[in-house]
Design a protein around this motif. Structure first.
Motif, short mmCIF file in Angstrom:
data_model
loop_
_atom_site.label_atom_id
_atom_site.label_comp_id
_atom_site.label_asym_id
_atom_site.label_seq_id
_atom_site.Cartn_x
_atom_site.Cartn_y
_atom_site.Cartn_z
N GLU A 209 0.84 -1.21 0.00
CA GLU A 209 0.00 0.00 0.00
C GLU A 209 0.87 1.25 0.00
O GLU A 209 0.61 2.20 -0.76
N ILE A 212 2.70 1.70 -3.41
CA ILE A 212 1.80 2.20 -4.47
C ILE A 212 1.61 3.70 -4.33
O ILE A 212 1.59 4.45 -5.32
N GLN A 213 1.50 4.17 -3.08
CA GLN A 213 1.35 5.60 -2.85
C GLN A 213 2.61 6.36 -3.26
O GLN A 213 2.54 7.44 -3.85
N PRO A 216 3.16 5.50 -7.86
CA PRO A 216 1.88 5.13 -8.48
C PRO A 216 2.01 4.51 -9.88
O PRO A 216 1.04 3.96 -10.38
N SER A 238 -7.21 -3.42 -4.19
CA SER A 238 -7.89 -2.29 -3.54
C SER A 238 -7.60 -0.98 -4.25
O SER A 238 -8.43 -0.06 -4.25
N SER A 239 -6.42 -0.87 -4.84
CA SER A 239 -6.03 0.37 -5.53
C SER A 239 -6.63 0.47 -6.93
O SER A 239 -6.64 1.55 -7.53
N LYS A 241 -5.36 -0.86 -9.55
CA LYS A 241 -4.29 -0.82 -10.55
C LYS A 241 -4.06 -2.21 -11.15
O LYS A 241 -4.47 -3.23 -10.57
#
Length: 304
Positions: A209, A212-213, A216, A238-239, A241
């Protein structure tokens, strides 16, 4: 007189230094002619991971077939607990020790204690940095890391941005899988970050998580085991992607995820075979036979 005293002290220090350089005089394991009623101690890094449960099952099944008894202890990924566990196994009078180290450096003192007691040591999946180990039974982790990098290149192309989820710091499997991966990835891919998630699914989710932040535009992730890969997959889903995920081990959850079209691939080991090979090696050592320093278990890349 002072010169004579100084000369004597110098010679004494030289003799002490020479003695300290000699290899330790470990006790020799007692030779067994019959493997019936042999007691094997198995110390596993964690039984909270399906891979090591399968490894344990391989040990227990093969030992039972040979008439051996196995005492299993779970270190729960705590290197200090594992050292104490091994000392307890030695107190229980085991004939041989099978150790899957939590930390390759930290386990060295326990291996040396076994050496002094004349109890042969065999390591599984991960090695020990010091002490005498009869053999390491493991997959070729360096080769597996290369297999993962090659697959990622095939899927997302050269110079793609990738991240790496590393295992427990200090574990030989962590070092070797990372080494193999980076031998190719550092030349052909753009590894933007590598972080440890300690071979744990929940940590894999949390670390992914954050990655990814911070990045991106990640295109792929290599997780050094399936538990972290499955955790990373949850974070990616959840993202929203689309990121290629490659794991390592070939545990049941990972294989099901690949079949369902979720996880992209895993470098599959054969943990039950590793356990079986370790018991066979222990039997050979106890009978006085020589074994190879490294006994490999085959790998294969599994995709849908």
């Amino acid at each position: 007189m002072k010169k004579l005293l100084l000369l004597f002290m110098t010679l004494s220090l030289m003799l002490l230094g020479a003695c300290s350089m000699e290899p330790p005089n470990w006790a020799k394991p007692a030779k067994k002619h019959d493997l019936k009623n042999i007691k094997i101690g198995l110390s596993v890094s964690t039984l909270n991971n399906p891979f090591f449960v399968s490894l344990k099952n391989g040990v227990v099944k093969e030992a039972k077939a040979k008439g051996m008894t196995v005492i299993v202890v779970d270190a729960q990924n705590d290197s200090a607990k594992q050292v104490n566990d091994v000392q307890d196994l030695l107190q229980q009078g085991v004939d041989a020790l099978l150790i899957n180290p939590t930390d390759s450096a930290a386990i060295s003192t326990a291996v040396q204690s076994a050496n002094e007691s004349g109890v042969p040591v065999i390591t599984l999946d991960r090695s020990a940095d010091k002490g005498k180990v009869e053999t390491l039974v493991a997959s070729d982790n360096i080769k597996g890391g290369k297999m993962a990098a090659d697959y990622i290149i095939q899927q997302v192309g050269k110079k793609a941005k990738v991240v790496e989820l590393q295992g427990v710091p200090g574990a030989s499997a962590t070092n070797e899988r990372g080494k193999g991966f980076h031998q190719i990835a550092d030349k052909e891919l753009n590894v933007v970050e590598s972080q440890s998630a300690h071979f744990d699914r929940t940590e894999g989710l949390n670390v992914m998580e954050n990655l990814i932040q911070g990045h991106p535009d990640i295109q792929a992730v290599f997780a050094q085991n399936d538990e972290m890969a499955l955790g990373a997959l949850e974070a990616i889903n959840s993202s929203g992607k689309n990121i290629v995920v490659v794991g390592f081990d070939g545990n049941d959850d990972a294989l099901k995820s690949i079949k369902d079209g979720k996880l992209n691939a895993t470098v599959a080991q054969q943990p039950e075979l590793i356990g079986k090979l370790a018991i066979n090696a222990a039997g050979d050592v106890l009978k006085g036979k020589k074994v190879k320093n490294y006994i490999p278990a085959p790998l294969k890349l599994v995709t849908k």
